[in-house]
Write a protein that holds these residues in place. Structure first.
Motif, short mmCIF file in Angstrom:
data_model
loop_
_atom_site.label_atom_id
_atom_site.label_comp_id
_atom_site.label_asym_id
_atom_site.label_seq_id
_atom_site.Cartn_x
_atom_site.Cartn_y
_atom_site.Cartn_z
N ARG A 126 19.60 -13.62 14.42
CA ARG A 126 18.52 -14.62 14.34
C ARG A 126 17.14 -13.97 14.34
NH1 ARG A 126 20.21 -18.51 19.19
NH2 ARG A 126 20.60 -16.43 20.08
N ASN A 127 17.10 -12.68 14.63
CA ASN A 127 15.84 -11.92 14.60
C ASN A 127 15.99 -10.69 13.71
OD1 ASN A 127 15.99 -12.97 17.80
ND2 ASN A 127 14.05 -13.34 16.74
N PRO A 128 16.22 -10.90 12.42
CA PRO A 128 16.44 -9.74 11.54
C PRO A 128 15.17 -8.90 11.41
CG PRO A 128 16.13 -11.72 10.24
CD PRO A 128 16.20 -12.17 11.67
N SER A 129 15.38 -7.63 11.11
CA SER A 129 14.24 -6.77 10.82
C SER A 129 13.70 -7.13 9.44
CB SER A 129 14.68 -5.30 10.85
OG SER A 129 13.60 -4.46 10.52
N PRO A 130 12.37 -7.22 9.29
CA PRO A 130 11.81 -7.55 7.96
C PRO A 130 12.24 -6.53 6.90
CG PRO A 130 10.11 -7.60 9.66
CD PRO A 130 11.32 -6.98 10.29
N ASP A 131 12.30 -7.00 5.66
CA ASP A 131 12.61 -6.08 4.56
C ASP A 131 11.56 -4.97 4.49
OD1 ASP A 131 14.63 -7.84 4.05
OD2 ASP A 131 13.77 -8.63 2.18
N ARG A 132 11.98 -3.80 4.03
CA ARG A 132 11.06 -2.68 3.84
C ARG A 132 10.77 -2.49 2.36
NH1 ARG A 132 11.98 0.67 8.46
NH2 ARG A 132 12.21 -0.82 10.19
N LYS A 133 9.55 -2.08 2.07
CA LYS A 133 9.17 -1.83 0.67
C LYS A 133 9.89 -0.60 0.13
CE LYS A 133 4.71 -1.56 1.20
NZ LYS A 133 3.25 -1.45 0.90
N LEU A 134 10.29 -0.69 -1.12
CA LEU A 134 10.87 0.45 -1.82
C LEU A 134 9.91 0.84 -2.93
CD1 LEU A 134 13.37 2.33 -2.15
CD2 LEU A 134 14.22 0.68 -3.83
N SER A 135 9.48 2.10 -2.91
CA SER A 135 8.47 2.56 -3.86
C SER A 135 8.91 3.85 -4.54
CB SER A 135 7.13 2.82 -3.16
OG SER A 135 6.71 1.69 -2.42
N LEU A 136 8.51 4.00 -5.79
CA LEU A 136 8.71 5.25 -6.51
C LEU A 136 7.33 5.89 -6.67
CD1 LEU A 136 11.15 6.75 -7.73
CD2 LEU A 136 10.46 5.88 -9.96
N LEU A 137 7.22 7.13 -6.21
CA LEU A 137 5.94 7.82 -6.22
C LEU A 137 5.92 8.87 -7.33
CD1 LEU A 137 5.59 8.49 -2.38
CD2 LEU A 137 5.17 6.37 -3.66
N TYR A 138 4.75 8.99 -7.97
CA TYR A 138 4.55 9.99 -9.01
C TYR A 138 3.37 10.88 -8.63
CZ TYR A 138 6.85 6.09 -11.46
OH TYR A 138 7.67 5.06 -11.81
N PRO A 139 3.38 12.14 -9.03
CA PRO A 139 2.26 13.01 -8.69
C PRO A 139 1.00 12.74 -9.52
CG PRO A 139 3.88 14.23 -9.97
CD PRO A 139 4.48 12.89 -9.68
N HIS A 140 1.12 12.02 -10.62
CA HIS A 140 -0.04 11.70 -11.46
C HIS A 140 0.31 10.51 -12.33
CE1 HIS A 140 2.41 13.87 -14.34
NE2 HIS A 140 2.37 14.92 -13.55
N ARG A 141 -0.68 9.94 -12.98
CA ARG A 141 -0.48 8.70 -13.75
C ARG A 141 0.18 8.92 -15.10
NH1 ARG A 141 -2.88 4.44 -11.49
NH2 ARG A 141 -4.42 4.82 -9.87
N HIS A 142 0.14 10.14 -15.59
CA HIS A 142 0.69 10.41 -16.92
C HIS A 142 2.17 10.74 -16.79
CE1 HIS A 142 -3.35 10.31 -18.52
NE2 HIS A 142 -3.73 11.09 -17.52
N LEU A 143 3.01 9.77 -17.11
CA LEU A 143 4.45 9.92 -16.93
C LEU A 143 5.10 10.39 -18.22
CD1 LEU A 143 5.26 6.65 -14.95
CD2 LEU A 143 4.58 8.87 -14.06
N SER A 144 6.03 11.30 -18.08
CA SER A 144 6.83 11.71 -19.23
C SER A 144 7.81 10.59 -19.57
CB SER A 144 7.59 12.99 -18.92
OG SER A 144 8.60 12.74 -17.96
N ARG A 145 8.34 10.64 -20.77
CA ARG A 145 9.31 9.63 -21.19
C ARG A 145 10.55 9.67 -20.31
NH1 ARG A 145 12.45 9.97 -26.57
NH2 ARG A 145 13.65 8.04 -26.59
N LYS A 146 10.93 10.88 -19.85
CA LYS A 146 12.11 11.00 -18.96
C LYS A 146 11.89 10.22 -17.67
CE LYS A 146 12.32 15.50 -18.72
NZ LYS A 146 11.35 16.00 -19.73
#
Length: 296
Positions: A262-282
């Motif tokens: 009745r007191n579940p832990s809230p969902d946690r965010k799942l994130s994908l991090l990149y070192p820079h904004r320019h992403l390769s196609r892969k």
């Protein structure tokens, strides 16, 4: 073999990330002398020494470290430019990823055969750890992380949410009883988790009618590894609170029992991090595949 500056930069990055001239040659499938020649060409054109080499290891010079951090996103931009005009070209090459152990073992790896059916020429270098990684220093293309993010020099893409569960072993409950309320937890032992970066014990979170309650609970054991964490719970050393995808198999088999539903832990965010904004196609392809996997 004639090596141009573009390829020299690619080889230099591979030397840094693999930590070895020999491994760089193997990964790029070129001869070892070509790796040495590429570095010499790059140092000649840049007018500075980029690497310090000893018989046992290589180290970046200060100029080399700056060159590496600035050249990696430029190379990704160049790859992106070429790929944008070659959308039908078969994707190939290496993709370096880091993610939590539980997500690697239970979500990503079991589904990789499907990924390889679509992209057989991509080689994934998957490191799975519960420690924060420095993407540029460790040469990572992307990092999958659960929870709130620290401030850092990266770009974050929200992938969704991960459900959480609180549970304990039947043996623990037989000795200590079943907690019926958040107040009861003060009389129980928990397995605490320490943030490997800040070295702070992570608070436990619960949903209440008033909102999210964040509490610090007593425990005699502190771990920073998900496998050790669940092992401690199975051994009856205390309550555990973790990702449902990781704990559900043990709950289904009766090795763990959910507590305080009745007191579940809230969902946690799942994130994908990149070192820079320019992403390769892969990286874009892997991101889309991972999002489709999570949507299921």
């Amino acid at each position: 073999m004639q090596i141009n500056l573009f390829e020299s930069i690619r080889i230099f990055i591979e030397i840094v990330e693999s930590g070895s001239f020999t491994r760089a040659a193997e990964n790029l499938q070129i001869h070892r002398p070509a790796v040495t020649k590429a570095l010499q060409l790059l140092e000649q054109h840049s007018g500075t020494r980029l690497l310090q080499r000893t018989t046992r290891r290589i180290n970046l010079t200060p100029d080399g470290e700056e060159f590496y951090h600035r050249s990696k996103p430029l190379l990704a931009q160049a790859d992106e430019l070429l790929e944008s005009f070659s959308s039908d070209r078969v994707l190939h090459g290496q993709l370096r990823i880091d993610m939590p152990i539980a997500l690697a073992a239970l979500l990503v790896i079991p589904n990789l055969p499907d990924f390889y059916k679509q992209y057989p020429e991509i080689e994934i270098i998957l490191s799975s750890s519960d420690r924060r990684q420095d993407m540029l220093r460790d040469g990572l293309d992307c990092v999958l992380r659960v929870g709130e993010l620290d401030d850092g020099d990266y770009v974050a893409h929200r992938m969704g949410d991960i459900k959480m569960t609180t549970c304990a072993s039947p043996g623990y409950i037989a000795i200590h009883g079943m907690p019926e309320s958040l107040e009861d937890l003060r009389e129980h032992q928990v397995i605490n988790w320490i943030n490997s970066s800040s070295r702070q014990i992570m608070p436990w979170t619960f949903t209440t009618p008033e909102g999210t309650a964040e509490v610090t609970l007593p425990g005699k054991l502190i771990v920073d590894n998900s496998q050790a964490y669940v092992s401690a719970g199975l051994a009856g050393l205390g309550l555990v609170q973790g990702m449902t995808v990781f704990l559900k198999p043990y709950i289904d088999s009766g090795q763990l029992v959910e507590v305080l539903p009745r007191n579940p832990s809230p969902d946690r965010k799942l994130s994908l991090l990149y070192p820079h904004r320019h992403l390769s196609r892969k990286v874009r392809i892997f991101t889309e595949w991972l999002e489709s996997l999570l949507s299921k």
